[in-house]
Every structure is written in structure tokens, then in C-alpha cells.
Motif scaffolding. Structure first.
Motif, PDB file in Angstrom:
ATOM      1  N   ARG A  74      18.864  78.594  39.606  1.00 16.60           N
ATOM      2  CA  ARG A  74      17.850  77.578  39.366  1.00 16.60           C
ATOM      3  C   ARG A  74      18.420  76.220  39.765  1.00 16.60           C
ATOM      4  O   ARG A  74      19.522  75.864  39.356  1.00 16.60           O
ATOM      5  CB  ARG A  74      17.475  77.572  37.887  1.00 16.60           C
ATOM      6  CG  ARG A  74      16.407  76.592  37.537  1.00 16.60           C
ATOM      7  CD  ARG A  74      16.030  76.724  36.082  1.00 16.60           C
ATOM      8  NE  ARG A  74      14.940  75.807  35.783  1.00 16.60           N
ATOM      9  CZ  ARG A  74      14.417  75.656  34.603  1.00 16.60           C
ATOM     10  NH1 ARG A  74      14.862  76.371  33.598  1.00 16.60           N
ATOM     11  NH2 ARG A  74      13.446  74.809  34.404  1.00 16.60           N
ATOM     12  N   VAL A  75      17.647  75.501  40.550  1.00 16.95           N
ATOM     13  CA  VAL A  75      18.002  74.138  40.927  1.00 16.95           C
ATOM     14  C   VAL A  75      16.870  73.249  40.428  1.00 16.95           C
ATOM     15  O   VAL A  75      15.710  73.476  40.755  1.00 16.95           O
ATOM     16  CB  VAL A  75      18.189  73.990  42.451  1.00 16.95           C
ATOM     17  CG1 VAL A  75      18.468  72.543  42.812  1.00 16.95           C
ATOM     18  CG2 VAL A  75      19.304  74.895  42.941  1.00 16.95           C
ATOM     19  N   MET A  76      17.209  72.249  39.634  1.00 17.76           N
ATOM     20  CA  MET A  76      16.203  71.368  39.051  1.00 17.76           C
ATOM     21  C   MET A  76      16.519  69.935  39.448  1.00 17.76           C
ATOM     22  O   MET A  76      17.674  69.511  39.387  1.00 17.76           O
ATOM     23  CB  MET A  76      16.224  71.507  37.529  1.00 17.76           C
ATOM     24  CG  MET A  76      15.190  70.677  36.830  1.00 17.76           C
ATOM     25  SD  MET A  76      15.271  70.836  35.038  1.00 17.76           S
ATOM     26  CE  MET A  76      15.025  72.578  34.851  1.00 17.76           C
ATOM     27  N   VAL A  77      15.496  69.217  39.859  1.00 21.08           N
ATOM     28  CA  VAL A  77      15.626  67.808  40.200  1.00 21.08           C
ATOM     29  C   VAL A  77      14.816  67.016  39.179  1.00 21.08           C
ATOM     30  O   VAL A  77      13.621  67.232  39.039  1.00 21.08           O
ATOM     31  CB  VAL A  77      15.113  67.539  41.633  1.00 21.08           C
ATOM     32  CG1 VAL A  77      15.202  66.064  41.953  1.00 21.08           C
ATOM     33  CG2 VAL A  77      15.894  68.359  42.642  1.00 21.08           C
ATOM     34  N   VAL A  78      15.481  66.130  38.465  1.00 17.84           N
ATOM     35  CA  VAL A  78      14.822  65.316  37.446  1.00 17.84           C
ATOM     36  C   VAL A  78      14.904  63.859  37.894  1.00 17.84           C
ATOM     37  O   VAL A  78      15.991  63.279  37.915  1.00 17.84           O
ATOM     38  CB  VAL A  78      15.489  65.490  36.063  1.00 17.84           C
ATOM     39  CG1 VAL A  78      14.769  64.674  35.014  1.00 17.84           C
ATOM     40  CG2 VAL A  78      15.538  66.948  35.670  1.00 17.84           C
ATOM     41  N   GLN A  84      12.623  60.603  29.450  1.00 18.18           N
ATOM     42  CA  GLN A  84      12.214  59.862  28.259  1.00 18.18           C
ATOM     43  C   GLN A  84      13.429  59.523  27.405  1.00 18.18           C
ATOM     44  O   GLN A  84      13.567  58.411  26.940  1.00 18.18           O
ATOM     45  CB  GLN A  84      11.193  60.655  27.462  1.00 18.18           C
ATOM     46  CG  GLN A  84       9.878  60.775  28.186  1.00 18.18           C
ATOM     47  CD  GLN A  84       8.847  61.525  27.376  1.00 18.18           C
ATOM     48  OE1 GLN A  84       9.186  62.374  26.560  1.00 18.18           O
ATOM     49  NE2 GLN A  84       7.582  61.214  27.613  1.00 18.18           N
ATOM     50  N   TYR A  85      14.266  60.505  27.170  1.00 19.61           N
ATOM     51  CA  TYR A  85      15.523  60.227  26.491  1.00 19.61           C
ATOM     52  C   TYR A  85      16.531  61.316  26.809  1.00 19.61           C
ATOM     53  O   TYR A  85      16.197  62.403  27.257  1.00 19.61           O
ATOM     54  CB  TYR A  85      15.349  60.039  24.981  1.00 19.61           C
ATOM     55  CG  TYR A  85      14.874  61.249  24.216  1.00 19.61           C
ATOM     56  CD1 TYR A  85      15.765  62.089  23.561  1.00 19.61           C
ATOM     57  CD2 TYR A  85      13.516  61.549  24.121  1.00 19.61           C
ATOM     58  CE1 TYR A  85      15.331  63.184  22.849  1.00 19.61           C
ATOM     59  CE2 TYR A  85      13.075  62.630  23.403  1.00 19.61           C
ATOM     60  CZ  TYR A  85      13.983  63.441  22.765  1.00 19.61           C
ATOM     61  OH  TYR A  85      13.548  64.533  22.057  1.00 19.61           O
ATOM     62  N   VAL A  86      17.790  60.990  26.601  1.00 23.02           N
ATOM     63  CA  VAL A  86      18.905  61.894  26.879  1.00 23.02           C
ATOM     64  C   VAL A  86      19.599  62.159  25.555  1.00 23.02           C
ATOM     65  O   VAL A  86      19.925  61.231  24.814  1.00 23.02           O
ATOM     66  CB  VAL A  86      19.888  61.278  27.898  1.00 23.02           C
ATOM     67  CG1 VAL A  86      21.011  62.236  28.210  1.00 23.02           C
ATOM     68  CG2 VAL A  86      19.156  60.876  29.171  1.00 23.02           C
ATOM     69  N   ASP A  87      19.818  63.429  25.253  1.00 18.54           N
ATOM     70  CA  ASP A  87      20.356  63.847  23.967  1.00 18.54           C
ATOM     71  C   ASP A  87      21.679  64.570  24.182  1.00 18.54           C
ATOM     72  O   ASP A  87      21.842  65.295  25.168  1.00 18.54           O
ATOM     73  CB  ASP A  87      19.334  64.771  23.299  1.00 18.54           C
ATOM     74  CG  ASP A  87      19.693  65.131  21.887  1.00 18.54           C
ATOM     75  OD1 ASP A  87      20.494  64.400  21.279  1.00 18.54           O
ATOM     76  OD2 ASP A  87      19.156  66.131  21.387  1.00 18.54           O
ATOM     77  N   SER A 108       7.240  66.604  30.468  1.00 18.86           N
ATOM     78  CA  SER A 108       6.884  68.006  30.669  1.00 18.86           C
ATOM     79  C   SER A 108       7.632  68.886  29.667  1.00 18.86           C
ATOM     80  O   SER A 108       8.859  68.828  29.572  1.00 18.86           O
ATOM     81  CB  SER A 108       7.240  68.434  32.093  1.00 18.86           C
ATOM     82  OG  SER A 108       7.086  69.829  32.238  1.00 18.86           O
ATOM     83  N   ALA A 109       6.878  69.701  28.957  1.00 22.40           N
ATOM     84  CA  ALA A 109       7.514  70.614  27.996  1.00 22.40           C
ATOM     85  C   ALA A 109       8.298  71.710  28.702  1.00 22.40           C
ATOM     86  O   ALA A 109       9.207  72.299  28.131  1.00 22.40           O
ATOM     87  CB  ALA A 109       6.457  71.237  27.098  1.00 22.40           C
ATOM     88  N   GLY A 110       7.962  71.993  29.955  1.00 21.64           N
ATOM     89  CA  GLY A 110       8.643  73.048  30.697  1.00 21.64           C
ATOM     90  C   GLY A 110       9.990  72.641  31.247  1.00 21.64           C
ATOM     91  O   GLY A 110      10.740  73.469  31.744  1.00 21.64           O
ATOM     92  N   THR A 111      10.321  71.370  31.176  1.00 18.49           N
ATOM     93  CA  THR A 111      11.611  70.911  31.681  1.00 18.49           C
ATOM     94  C   THR A 111      12.693  71.279  30.683  1.00 18.49           C
ATOM     95  O   THR A 111      12.725  70.778  29.576  1.00 18.49           O
ATOM     96  CB  THR A 111      11.603  69.389  31.911  1.00 18.49           C
ATOM     97  OG1 THR A 111      10.548  69.070  32.794  1.00 18.49           O
ATOM     98  CG2 THR A 111      12.911  68.924  32.501  1.00 18.49           C
TER      99      THR A 111
END
Length: 141
Positions: A74-78, A84-87, A108-111
Motif C-alpha cells: 500500500r502506498v498512501m499520499v497524504v 487535521q492533526y497528527v497524533d 476522510s475516515a478511510g485514511t
């Protein structure tokens, strides 16, 4: 360590059958269960280093690229402007090893953007860097 304890506990019926203290389970069953768990533990010992090597991230100019997975890559680009925030989270095992997990939250809830196994100092640096870039990109919209 947990796998060794599991194999030892599941080998108790085999020891009891071989000592004649217990007639059930059959000997083949008493051998098969700990053998299966041992093979599973050895498979995990081979697989875990490969899983760790498959995790990665790259901070680019406009977005963060996250990759992971062995069988299902999986490759994800954000984009920074979508964050919104980083935890940062760290369970007891991670804390004892000086590691943490960085989680990125978007609308997005799917992120499901997580970067596990970062050293604590790198995780804190990354959180601050991503927060600053996210605010700058959001202000520029």
C-alpha cells in the motif's frame, strides 16, 4: 518470548501423555499442537524483519508519502493541507523500546495513515514538522 511461553504451555499435555499421567489427548494430537505453534512462531521470526523493512515514509514538498505491506503493498499520499492533526501513541512495549507510532488524521475516515516503529525523538520531530506544514498549507488555501 511470548511464543516460547505458548509452545511450553501447549507442550504440557505432551509431557503428561509421555509420562503416563494423562491418557487424553492422543499422542499425535499432543505432538501436533505444539509443533504447529512452533512452526508458526518460526514463520513469524522470518516474516517480521521483512515487514519492518517494508514500512517507509518520505516527506515531499506538498505531501507525505507512506508505504507498507509485504503481500498487499500500500502506498498512501497524504497532502499536508488535508491533515487535521497528527497524533503520537506508544504502548508499554513501544515505550520500553523507545519507539512510537505516528498517526495522521484527515477528514476522510478511510485514511489509515500510520507510521509505526519510529524512535521517540524522530516521532516528535515528525509530528512538529507535519503540523507546521499542514498549518502553512491550510492557511494558503
Amino acid at each position: 518470548m511470548g511464543n516460547l511461553i505458548t509452545v511450553a504451555v501447549l507442550s504440557l499435555p505432551l509431557a503428561f501423555v509421555l509420562l503416563g499421567w494423562w491418557r487424553w489427548p492422543p499422542v499425535w494430537f499432543a505432538i501436533a499442537v505444539p509443533a504447529f505453534i512452533l512452526v508458526l512462531a518460526l514463520w513469524r521470526l522470518v516474516l517480521i524483519p521483512r515487514q519492518v523493512r517494508a514500512i517507509g515514509y518520505a516527506e515531499r514538498d506538498d505531501d507525505l508519502l507512506i508505504r507498507g505491506g509485504i503481500f498487499f503493498q500500500r502506498v498512501m499520499v497524504v497532502p499536508y493541507g488535508r491533515m487535521q492533526y497528527v497524533d503520537i501513541s506508544a504502548g508499554p512495549v513501544e515505550r520500553s523500546l523507545g519507539l512510537c507510532t505516528v498517526k495522521l488524521h484527515t477528514a476522510s475516515a478511510g485514511t489509515n495513515a500510520t507510521i509505526p516503529g519510529l524512535p521517540t525523538a524522530e516521532g516528535a520531530r515528525l509530528r512538529e514538522q507535519l503540523s507546521a506544514r499542514g498549518e502553512a498549507r491550510l492557511a494558503g488555501l
